[in-house]
Design a protein around this motif. Structure first.
Motif, PDB file in Angstrom:
ATOM      1  N   ALA A  33      20.320  73.118  72.991  1.00 53.61           N
ATOM      2  CA  ALA A  33      19.986  72.922  71.578  1.00 53.61           C
ATOM      3  C   ALA A  33      21.238  73.024  70.708  1.00 53.61           C
ATOM      4  CB  ALA A  33      18.958  73.950  71.123  1.00 53.61           C
ATOM      5  N   VAL A  34      21.318  72.162  69.711  1.00 54.35           N
ATOM      6  CA  VAL A  34      22.376  72.212  68.700  1.00 54.35           C
ATOM      7  C   VAL A  34      21.688  72.169  67.346  1.00 54.35           C
ATOM      8  CG1 VAL A  34      24.444  71.122  67.758  1.00 54.35           C
ATOM      9  CG2 VAL A  34      23.994  71.005  70.224  1.00 54.35           C
ATOM     10  N   THR A  67      24.000  85.423  73.299  1.00 55.01           N
ATOM     11  CA  THR A  67      23.548  84.139  73.813  1.00 55.01           C
ATOM     12  C   THR A  67      24.123  83.018  72.957  1.00 55.01           C
ATOM     13  OG1 THR A  67      21.478  85.128  74.573  1.00 55.01           O
ATOM     14  CG2 THR A  67      21.510  82.729  74.308  1.00 55.01           C
ATOM     15  N   GLY A  68      24.538  81.936  73.583  1.00 57.99           N
ATOM     16  CA  GLY A  68      24.950  80.760  72.842  1.00 57.99           C
ATOM     17  C   GLY A  68      26.278  80.910  72.144  1.00 57.99           C
ATOM     18  N   ASP A 124      22.901  76.276  72.042  1.00 55.49           N
ATOM     19  CA  ASP A 124      22.041  76.991  73.009  1.00 55.49           C
ATOM     20  C   ASP A 124      21.195  78.065  72.342  1.00 55.49           C
ATOM     21  OD1 ASP A 124      23.124  75.437  75.086  1.00 55.49           O
ATOM     22  OD2 ASP A 124      24.794  76.821  75.320  1.00 55.49           O
ATOM     23  N   LEU A 125      20.984  77.934  71.041  1.00 54.93           N
ATOM     24  CA  LEU A 125      20.099  78.812  70.281  1.00 54.93           C
ATOM     25  C   LEU A 125      19.185  77.930  69.438  1.00 54.93           C
ATOM     26  CD1 LEU A 125      22.701  81.407  68.958  1.00 54.93           C
ATOM     27  CD2 LEU A 125      20.848  81.922  70.574  1.00 54.93           C
ATOM     28  N   ALA A 126      17.998  78.445  69.098  1.00 58.22           N
ATOM     29  CA  ALA A 126      17.084  77.675  68.264  1.00 58.22           C
ATOM     30  C   ALA A 126      16.254  78.601  67.389  1.00 58.22           C
ATOM     31  CB  ALA A 126      16.165  76.811  69.127  1.00 58.22           C
ATOM     32  N   ALA A 127      15.973  78.132  66.176  1.00 50.48           N
ATOM     33  CA  ALA A 127      14.987  78.778  65.313  1.00 50.48           C
ATOM     34  C   ALA A 127      13.628  78.194  65.688  1.00 50.48           C
ATOM     35  CB  ALA A 127      15.308  78.516  63.853  1.00 50.48           C
ATOM     36  N   ARG A 166      10.290  74.392  68.034  1.00 56.38           N
ATOM     37  CA  ARG A 166      11.419  74.487  67.124  1.00 56.38           C
ATOM     38  C   ARG A 166      11.001  74.189  65.686  1.00 56.38           C
ATOM     39  NH1 ARG A 166      15.864  70.613  69.460  1.00 56.38           N
ATOM     40  NH2 ARG A 166      17.104  71.511  67.773  1.00 56.38           N
ATOM     41  N   CYS A 167      11.593  74.916  64.753  1.00 63.57           N
ATOM     42  CA  CYS A 167      11.276  74.717  63.345  1.00 63.57           C
ATOM     43  C   CYS A 167      11.717  73.346  62.853  1.00 63.57           C
ATOM     44  CB  CYS A 167      11.923  75.817  62.504  1.00 63.57           C
ATOM     45  SG  CYS A 167      11.339  77.485  62.906  1.00 63.57           S
TER      46      CYS A 167
END
Length: 353
Positions: A132-133, A166-167, A106-109, A201-202
């Protein structure tokens, strides 16, 4: 027979284009070289370089142990070996760097709204992304290393140092890191770039395509609390696994009780408890047996733990350990293994009297 661990060099993982190449394993980096790490609960550090306990490897280089480091989630170039050498040469980054592979949920770069002044590349920033994973890393950082990163990240201007709630962040060994430290956006240029109303997302596009993106800065959606001053390793985790005289009702409980929040919960820890013959037990970790005890939550671990260190004395060492459910706790292990070989094991734990 010892295990030979071949180091790798920075040239195997170039820094350009941003965010650079990343090893597919946890590693410790020093002097332009990196050594793979493998998890091992029998090691006081929880990790080994070959057969060496990572804490022993660090001590040989006059570096602090894992227990004196904070878990800093890194999701951009700070997990690239060549970048680490750049930090040493330009910003005075001291000592070995310990980087543990981690999976984030549940986090994203995502790509940031502004560009880096140093080279014109688009940097990453962190945002909430349900579902997100991703694969990132946790830097087990000393306070002095955080100071170097503060200068690199423009703490208080471009990024802020914060605890991220978060996440979920899970290390390669299955340990869960609660509310890791991370650098998150502090200004418009480091907020996520929204293209058609969504961050990018990167992992979805590379640096060259990211430079061509057009959009506007938007919120990161993170639940964070900004850190005031340097982070303290004793702040994480806020849990303590007790198996002897610090258990409720035992001799050391009056010292610990004022710092405990709520009731404890029963738990087990891989290891063996020995009878010291002195009225208190001694724990070692190099066993698949399970030691029964309790997990207690501390109201203010940074205040409580130094007092408990004095109570335990030089015979014991405070380390972080992973319980079977993945949660991380502090506990105290016996420092002299030669002593333990002369002490009888207690097969059913240490009874509270």
């Amino acid at each position: 027979m010892s295990v030979v661990v071949a180091p790798f060099v920075d040239a195997e993982h170039p820094a350009d284009p941003y965010p650079g190449s990343v090893p597919g394993h946890s590693y410790v980096h020093h002097g332009g070289r990196g050594w793979p790490l493998r998890p091992d609960q029998a090691a006081c550090a929880g990790w080994r370089v070959g057969r060496r306990d990572l804490d022993d490897w660090l001590a040989e280089r006059d570096a602090p142990p894992v227990a004196a480091r904070v878990p800093l989630l890194t999701y951009g170039s700070n997990r690239n070996p060549a970048k680490l050498t750049w930090l040493r040469e330009h910003l005075g980054l001291p000592g070995p760097v310990v980087l543990i592979r981690a999976t984030t949920y549940d986090l994203a770069a995502v790509w940031a709204a502004g560009l880096r002044a140093r080279d014109g590349q688009r940097p990453a920033t962190l945002c909430a992304r349900p579902g997100a994973v991703e694969s990132h890393a946790v830097w087990l950082a000393t306070p002095e290393q955080v100071l170097a990163l503060d200068r690199c990240e423009g703490r208080g201007e471009r990024y802020r140092l914060a605890r991220v709630r978060t996440g979920r962040v899970v290390l390669e060994d299955g340990a869960t890191v609660d509310a890791p430290w991370a650098y998150t956006a502090a200004s418009q240029v480091r907020l996520p770039l929204l293209v058609d109303g969504r961050p990018v997302r990167c992992v979805d596009i590379g640096q060259s395509d990211a430079l061509a993106l057009r959009g506007e800065a938007g919120p990161d959606g993170l639940d964070v609390s900004e850190v005031d001053g340097p982070p303290r390793a004793d702040e994480w985790p806020d849990r303590l696994f007790v198996y002897g005289t610090l258990q409720p009702g035992a001799a050391g409980w009056p010292l610990l009780a004022p710092f405990v929040v709520g009731p404890g919960r029963p738990a087990t820890l891989p290891g063996v408890v020995h009878d010291t013959g002195r009225g208190y037990p001694a724990l070692r970790l190099d066993s698949d047996d399970l030691v029964p005890g309790q997990v207690l939550t501390l109201r203010d671990p940074a205040a409580a733990l130094p007092r408990l260190d004095r109570y335990e004395g030089e015979e014991f060492r405070r380390v972080r350990v992973r319980l079977p459910d993945g949660s991380v706790c502090w506990t105290y292990v016996w420092t002299n293994l030669d002593d333990l070989h002369r002490m009888p094991a207690l097969p059913h734990g240490w009874p509270v009297t």
